[in-house]
Motif scaffolding. Sequence first.
Motif, mmCIF file in Angstrom:
data_model
loop_
_atom_site.group_PDB
_atom_site.id
_atom_site.type_symbol
_atom_site.label_atom_id
_atom_site.label_comp_id
_atom_site.label_asym_id
_atom_site.label_seq_id
_atom_site.Cartn_x
_atom_site.Cartn_y
_atom_site.Cartn_z
ATOM 1 N N GLU A 1 41.301 35.432 31.743
ATOM 2 C CA GLU A 1 41.646 36.839 31.502
ATOM 3 C C GLU A 1 42.183 37.038 30.084
ATOM 4 O OE1 GLU A 1 41.540 35.844 35.753
ATOM 5 O OE2 GLU A 1 42.740 34.989 34.138
ATOM 6 N N ASP A 2 43.019 36.082 29.625
ATOM 7 C CA ASP A 2 43.500 36.116 28.238
ATOM 8 C C ASP A 2 42.321 36.124 27.271
ATOM 9 O OD1 ASP A 2 46.234 35.825 28.975
ATOM 10 O OD2 ASP A 2 46.162 33.640 28.741
ATOM 11 N N LEU A 3 41.368 35.255 27.536
ATOM 12 C CA LEU A 3 40.249 35.101 26.609
ATOM 13 C C LEU A 3 39.322 36.309 26.621
ATOM 14 C CD1 LEU A 3 39.400 31.312 27.008
ATOM 15 C CD2 LEU A 3 40.934 32.437 25.386
ATOM 16 N N THR B 1 40.499 40.605 49.510
ATOM 17 C CA THR B 1 39.493 39.569 49.734
ATOM 18 C C THR B 1 39.609 38.439 48.723
ATOM 19 O OG1 THR B 1 37.912 40.686 48.285
ATOM 20 C CG2 THR B 1 37.837 41.237 50.644
ATOM 21 N N GLY B 2 40.399 38.656 47.653
ATOM 22 C CA GLY B 2 40.531 37.657 46.603
ATOM 23 C C GLY B 2 39.653 37.950 45.397
ATOM 24 N N SER B 3 38.691 38.851 45.554
ATOM 25 C CA SER B 3 37.861 39.220 44.408
ATOM 26 C C SER B 3 38.595 40.270 43.588
ATOM 27 C CB SER B 3 36.505 39.766 44.864
ATOM 28 O OG SER B 3 36.665 41.041 45.459
ATOM 29 N N GLY B 4 38.132 40.484 42.410
ATOM 30 C CA GLY B 4 38.784 41.484 41.581
ATOM 31 C C GLY B 4 38.011 41.728 40.304
ATOM 32 N N SER B 5 38.526 42.646 39.506
ATOM 33 C CA SER B 5 37.889 42.960 38.231
ATOM 34 C C SER B 5 38.867 43.713 37.346
ATOM 35 C CB SER B 5 36.629 43.804 38.459
ATOM 36 O OG SER B 5 36.963 45.039 39.061
ATOM 37 N N PHE B 6 38.580 43.672 36.059
ATOM 38 C CA PHE B 6 39.334 44.512 35.139
ATOM 39 C C PHE B 6 38.970 45.951 35.425
ATOM 40 C CE2 PHE B 6 40.096 40.669 32.746
ATOM 41 C CZ PHE B 6 41.309 40.913 32.117
ATOM 42 N N GLU C 1 45.934 45.548 25.906
ATOM 43 C CA GLU C 1 46.390 45.371 27.291
ATOM 44 C C GLU C 1 45.218 45.610 28.223
ATOM 45 O OE1 GLU C 1 49.496 48.210 27.919
ATOM 46 O OE2 GLU C 1 50.893 47.172 26.611
ATOM 47 N N GLY C 2 45.111 44.790 29.250
ATOM 48 C CA GLY C 2 44.064 44.959 30.242
ATOM 49 C C GLY C 2 44.642 44.938 31.634
ATOM 50 N N ASP C 3 44.111 45.794 32.506
ATOM 51 C CA ASP C 3 44.580 45.888 33.885
ATOM 52 C C ASP C 3 43.551 45.274 34.826
ATOM 53 O OD1 ASP C 3 46.832 47.298 33.029
ATOM 54 O OD2 ASP C 3 45.768 49.201 33.147
ATOM 55 N N LEU C 4 43.974 44.245 35.535
ATOM 56 C CA LEU C 4 43.139 43.540 36.499
ATOM 57 C C LEU C 4 43.542 43.979 37.901
ATOM 58 C CD1 LEU C 4 41.090 41.145 36.978
ATOM 59 C CD2 LEU C 4 43.117 39.713 37.241
#
Length: 157
Positions: A60-62, A102-107, A94-97
């Motif tokens: 996520e940092d990268l 379910t454990g999945s996700g996205s920005f 700044e980014g919001d994840l």
Amino acid sequence: MIQNHTFKAKVNWTINEGGSTRNPRNFSRNHSVTIANKAALLQMSAAKPFRGDDTLYNPEDLLLSALASCHMMSYLYVCAQNNIEVLSYTDTAEGDLEVKTTGSGSFKRVRLKPIVTIKDTTQKTLALSLHEKANSLCFIANSCNFPISHEALVFVG
């Protein structure tokens, strides 16, 4: 004419002695990334909320760093095209994840907050407007499926 380019990275992870991946709570996420012909490897892990080592880089940092860096390079390019002399550029992106149950996700969104110092006060309005053009040229931004906003400031130095 369309040009295609391939980028490569090597990811290396090994289980710690006595470790096991049978329980997702108990194994190390620490790993290394090397990129051919680059000076050093990146020591990486998962982000702290995902049981990673908070002192190491995470994907996520990268992603956020790549987006901010690409925007900066695109911005400097369009400034050069418009004869704007940039003296300094800083971005505190700044980014919001969002992570689902379910454990999945996205920005869900990224906010770039560039602070730019230019030489000529008469170009301040143009310099501010060029962030939109830079965003349209940025390879990383064009690869993202979430909104990217620009909270830019331009100063004269």
